[in-house]
Design a protein around this motif. Structure first.
Motif, PDB file in Angstrom:
ATOM      1  N   SER A  93       0.839  -1.188   0.000  1.00  0.00           N
ATOM      2  CA  SER A  93       0.000   0.000   0.000  1.00  0.00           C
ATOM      3  C   SER A  93       0.880   1.245   0.000  1.00  0.00           C
ATOM      4  O   SER A  93       2.036   1.200   0.455  1.00  0.00           O
ATOM      5  N   PHE A  94       0.351   2.335  -0.510  1.00  0.00           N
ATOM      6  CA  PHE A  94       1.045   3.615  -0.523  1.00  0.00           C
ATOM      7  C   PHE A  94       0.094   4.680  -0.018  1.00  0.00           C
ATOM      8  O   PHE A  94      -1.015   4.835  -0.530  1.00  0.00           O
ATOM      9  N   ARG A  95       0.525   5.392   1.011  1.00  0.00           N
ATOM     10  CA  ARG A  95      -0.277   6.485   1.553  1.00  0.00           C
ATOM     11  C   ARG A  95       0.242   7.802   0.994  1.00  0.00           C
ATOM     12  O   ARG A  95       1.425   8.112   1.084  1.00  0.00           O
ATOM     13  N   PHE A  96      -0.663   8.588   0.417  1.00  0.00           N
ATOM     14  CA  PHE A  96      -0.316   9.904  -0.108  1.00  0.00           C
ATOM     15  C   PHE A  96      -1.508  10.821   0.121  1.00  0.00           C
ATOM     16  O   PHE A  96      -2.590  10.380   0.506  1.00  0.00           O
ATOM     17  N   SER A  97      -1.311  12.116  -0.099  1.00  0.00           N
ATOM     18  CA  SER A  97      -2.417  13.047   0.087  1.00  0.00           C
ATOM     19  C   SER A  97      -2.734  13.770  -1.210  1.00  0.00           C
ATOM     20  O   SER A  97      -1.915  13.848  -2.129  1.00  0.00           O
ATOM     21  N   ILE A  98      -3.953  14.283  -1.282  1.00  0.00           N
ATOM     22  CA  ILE A  98      -4.410  15.084  -2.414  1.00  0.00           C
ATOM     23  C   ILE A  98      -4.149  16.550  -2.090  1.00  0.00           C
ATOM     24  O   ILE A  98      -4.545  17.042  -1.025  1.00  0.00           O
ATOM     25  N   SER A  99      -3.479  17.258  -2.985  1.00  0.00           N
ATOM     26  CA  SER A  99      -3.277  18.696  -2.817  1.00  0.00           C
ATOM     27  C   SER A  99      -4.562  19.426  -3.191  1.00  0.00           C
ATOM     28  O   SER A  99      -4.941  19.482  -4.361  1.00  0.00           O
ATOM     29  N   TRP A 100      -5.222  19.974  -2.194  1.00  0.00           N
ATOM     30  CA  TRP A 100      -6.471  20.708  -2.419  1.00  0.00           C
ATOM     31  C   TRP A 100      -6.287  21.813  -3.476  1.00  0.00           C
ATOM     32  O   TRP A 100      -7.071  21.904  -4.436  1.00  0.00           O
ATOM     33  N   THR A 128      -2.125  -0.680 -11.147  1.00  0.00           N
ATOM     34  CA  THR A 128      -1.500  -1.532 -12.146  1.00  0.00           C
ATOM     35  C   THR A 128      -0.406  -2.402 -11.531  1.00  0.00           C
ATOM     36  O   THR A 128      -0.191  -3.550 -11.944  1.00  0.00           O
ATOM     37  N   HIS A 129       0.267  -1.873 -10.516  1.00  0.00           N
ATOM     38  CA  HIS A 129       1.346  -2.610  -9.849  1.00  0.00           C
ATOM     39  C   HIS A 129       0.866  -3.324  -8.583  1.00  0.00           C
ATOM     40  O   HIS A 129       1.693  -3.778  -7.782  1.00  0.00           O
ATOM     41  N   GLY A 130      -0.437  -3.407  -8.394  1.00  0.00           N
ATOM     42  CA  GLY A 130      -0.980  -4.156  -7.263  1.00  0.00           C
ATOM     43  C   GLY A 130      -0.796  -3.486  -5.921  1.00  0.00           C
ATOM     44  O   GLY A 130      -0.769  -4.159  -4.883  1.00  0.00           O
ATOM     45  N   ILE A 131      -0.692  -2.159  -5.921  1.00  0.00           N
ATOM     46  CA  ILE A 131      -0.459  -1.403  -4.686  1.00  0.00           C
ATOM     47  C   ILE A 131      -1.730  -0.665  -4.302  1.00  0.00           C
ATOM     48  O   ILE A 131      -2.305   0.078  -5.101  1.00  0.00           O
ATOM     49  N   GLU A 132      -2.182  -0.861  -3.073  1.00  0.00           N
ATOM     50  CA  GLU A 132      -3.423  -0.269  -2.576  1.00  0.00           C
ATOM     51  C   GLU A 132      -3.213   1.209  -2.246  1.00  0.00           C
ATOM     52  O   GLU A 132      -2.367   1.546  -1.416  1.00  0.00           O
ATOM     53  N   PRO A 133      -3.961   2.126  -2.865  1.00  0.00           N
ATOM     54  CA  PRO A 133      -3.837   3.537  -2.490  1.00  0.00           C
ATOM     55  C   PRO A 133      -4.531   3.804  -1.154  1.00  0.00           C
ATOM     56  O   PRO A 133      -5.661   3.354  -0.931  1.00  0.00           O
ATOM     57  N   HIS A 134      -3.853   4.505  -0.260  1.00  0.00           N
ATOM     58  CA  HIS A 134      -4.476   5.000   0.971  1.00  0.00           C
ATOM     59  C   HIS A 134      -4.383   6.519   0.900  1.00  0.00           C
ATOM     60  O   HIS A 134      -3.300   7.093   1.001  1.00  0.00           O
ATOM     61  N   VAL A 135      -5.515   7.175   0.704  1.00  0.00           N
ATOM     62  CA  VAL A 135      -5.525   8.599   0.376  1.00  0.00           C
ATOM     63  C   VAL A 135      -5.906   9.447   1.583  1.00  0.00           C
ATOM     64  O   VAL A 135      -6.933   9.208   2.223  1.00  0.00           O
ATOM     65  N   THR A 136      -5.074  10.438   1.859  1.00  0.00           N
ATOM     66  CA  THR A 136      -5.377  11.456   2.863  1.00  0.00           C
ATOM     67  C   THR A 136      -5.887  12.691   2.136  1.00  0.00           C
ATOM     68  O   THR A 136      -5.256  13.179   1.202  1.00  0.00           O
ATOM     69  N   TRP A 180      -9.639   5.910   2.979  1.00  0.00           N
ATOM     70  CA  TRP A 180      -9.596   7.367   3.023  1.00  0.00           C
ATOM     71  C   TRP A 180      -9.314   7.839   4.443  1.00  0.00           C
ATOM     72  O   TRP A 180      -9.984   7.408   5.385  1.00  0.00           O
ATOM     73  N   THR A 181      -8.352   8.734   4.593  1.00  0.00           N
ATOM     74  CA  THR A 181      -8.181   9.475   5.848  1.00  0.00           C
ATOM     75  C   THR A 181      -8.570  10.912   5.560  1.00  0.00           C
ATOM     76  O   THR A 181      -8.065  11.516   4.605  1.00  0.00           O
ATOM     77  N   THR A 182      -9.459  11.461   6.359  1.00  0.00           N
ATOM     78  CA  THR A 182      -9.936  12.818   6.076  1.00  0.00           C
ATOM     79  C   THR A 182      -8.855  13.856   6.377  1.00  0.00           C
ATOM     80  O   THR A 182      -8.465  14.638   5.504  1.00  0.00           O
ATOM     81  N   ILE A 183      -8.369  13.881   7.614  1.00  0.00           N
ATOM     82  CA  ILE A 183      -7.467  14.952   8.057  1.00  0.00           C
ATOM     83  C   ILE A 183      -6.271  14.334   8.765  1.00  0.00           C
ATOM     84  O   ILE A 183      -6.421  13.473   9.645  1.00  0.00           O
ATOM     85  N   ASN A 184      -5.097  14.763   8.379  1.00  0.00           N
ATOM     86  CA  ASN A 184      -3.850  14.201   8.899  1.00  0.00           C
ATOM     87  C   ASN A 184      -3.579  14.649  10.330  1.00  0.00           C
ATOM     88  O   ASN A 184      -3.700  15.839  10.642  1.00  0.00           O
TER      89      ASN A 184
END
Length: 505
Positions: A93-100, A128-136, A180-184
């Protein structure tokens, strides 16, 4: 973003409890996720590219001649290379955030098509590479235009704007995003940004430590914290009403969780520790689980602590499918007194209200980074017992090093020890479901800029191409995940011997 001393960092590995028993990836539950993390401002760079507008983090980092994330490791342009690195490491898995401000440059209204395409491409590449997105959704970087318009998180208007931003993300990315994580790290965000002035937008009552240009440390952290909870609940309830049945994802809030231990066996220090837990854990967790703030906070903060209406309490209660835990360090707690404290106060603000000293472990003449894995185990056990054992993802854990050496053995020892501590907690009944190392690669750090790094992969920031090179920790983590490394000290030694001799950069 990691909360380091502004003065000096000494890395000390203290294995207070034995975690030397061998364990493997197979000892964890089958659906457990191991990954790594970054955030948008710290990883992406490209601050002026393709329609992105400034965030409060841009403004903050460009004040007082600080380092900044204008380019950092250029993840915006090099995301495919970084996903390849993740795949080669075996990350699940890869955790990243969305730039508002990259997605919605004016804070509300029109979507930026190039920003939208970037995140769609990133998520597609991960899948595509089988990695689960974890989005903040939010990692310290709301659009500067909203800060200028109404003051950001200290104004209830942000609840509506954040919910609309979240709605866009759910609609556009939700088919491929299940976490989904709402707020870091909501707790330390409210404290650092609105009481201590050490993180964007940098509010505090001016004091002898930091001369903020605006803010009120006695009221703003609680106002911001209240709005954070309401914004989280609003976005979460929207997701559950509009998207969850089809997309089948989960949504949660994350907190920064210090390990907290009484300094002595005295009754006073035990009471002080419980009070610290009420403020540092219960501030966010008690409303999420039980619908209201801790009694200790109500008593000590008084009328400065906002009050939930009955409707708001019902909205917040049960609004997190999981709790995100961000953990780096453990401190001793004693009643406020002359002892040195991690957060010295000038008589007002969040830490004055708690009335405790957070004592760094080690030489008290310097603030030190002291890593003790039983601190994480204690956090997980406390949340299990006090907050109905919610599902937990450890969204950040790692250690800073000032050296650019590729043989980052202390980081390997740190990660190994903390994974062992986490496994102990799981065996004792904690519903912990994932672990993310901060960070995948070297990035811009909030308080230390580029003088320290947490990355498992080295980035040459003096190279215009931002060349990446794996460190020993990347090789170890990969070996742990693919089952070629058994967890024992001799395996670290063996890994070192196989690592390139020319390991200093």
């Amino acid at each position: 973003m990691k909360h380091l001393s502004l003065f000096s960092i000494i890395v000390v590995i203290v294995l207070g409890t034995s975690y030397s028993d061998a364990f493997t990836r197979k000892d964890f539950p089958e659906n457990f996720l191991f990954g790594a993390a970054t955030s948008a401002y710290q990883w992406e760079g490209a601050v002026d590219d393709d329609g992105r507008t400034p965030s409060v983090w841009d403004t903050f980092s460009h004040s007082n001649d600080r380092d900044n994330g204008d380019i950092t490791c250029d993840g915006y342009h090099k995301y495919k290379e970084d996903v390849k690195i993740m795949a080669e490491m075996g990350l699940e898995s890869f955790r990243f955030s969305i730039s508002w401000p990259r997605l919605i440059p004016n804070g509300r209204g029109a979507i930026n098509p190039k920003g939208l395409l970037f995140y769609k491409n990133l998520i597609k590449e991960l899948r595509t590479h089988g990695i689960e997105p974890h989005v903040t959704l939010y990692h310290y970087d709301h659009p500067q235009c909203l800060e200028d318009e109404y003051g950001g998180w200290i104004n209830r208007k942000i609840i509506e704007d954040f919910t609309a931003f979240a709605d866009v993300c759910f609609r556009e990315f939700g088919e491929d995003v299940k976490l989904w994580t709402t707020i870091n790290e909501a707790t330390i965000f409210a404290i650092g940004s609105y009481s201590e002035g050490i993180s964007p937008p940098g509010h505090c009552t001016p004091n002898k430590f930091i001369n903020c240009t605006t803010g009120n440390s006695s009221t703003e952290p609680y106002i911001a914290g209240h709005n954070i909870l309401l914004a989280h609940a609003s976005a979460s309830n929207l997701y559950k009403l509009k998207y969850k049945s089809k997309q089948r994802g989960s949504i949660g809030l994350s907190i920064y969780a210090f390990g907290l231990s009484p300094y002595t066996n005295s009754k006073d220090d035990e009471i002080a520790t419980q009070r610290a837990k009420a403020f540092l854990y219960g501030w966010m967790l008690k409303p999420l689980v039980f619908g209201d703030y801790p009694d200790e906070m109500k008593r000590l903060v008084g009328s400065r602590l906002p009050v939930f209406s009955k409707e708001e309490s019902e909205q917040v209660k049960g609004s997190s499918d999981f709790v995100g835990v961000i953990h780096y360090m453990t401190v001793y707690i004693t009643n406020r007194g002359p002892a040195p404290s991690l957060f010295p106060t000038s008589g007002q603000g969040f830490f004055s209200d708690i009335g405790v000293n957070m004592i760094p472990i080690g030489n008290a003449s310097l603030i030190q980074w002291v890593a003790i894995p039983w601190g994480l185990e204690g956090v997980l056990e406390y949340i299990k017992q006090s907050y109905n054992n919610p599902p937990i993802y450890i969204l950040e854990n790692g250690i800073p090093m000032t050296s650019s050496t590729l043989q980052d053995t202390p980081r390997v020892e740190f990660i190994q020890a903390y994974i062992g501590a986490m496994l102990n907690a799981i065996k004792n009944g904690s519903d912990t479901r994932g672990y993310f190392v901060w960070s995948l690669i070297d990035v811009y750090e909030l308080l230390s800029g580029y003088t320290t790094s947490f990355g498992m992969n080295y980035v040459n920031f003096s190279d215009p191409g931002r060349k990446r090179s794996p460190k020993l920790s990347a090789s170890w983590y990969s070996g742990f995940l693919n089952g070629t490394i058994d967890i024992a000290s001799q395996d670290i030694t063996q890994l070192q011997s196989n690592f390139p001799a020319s390991s200093s950069l």
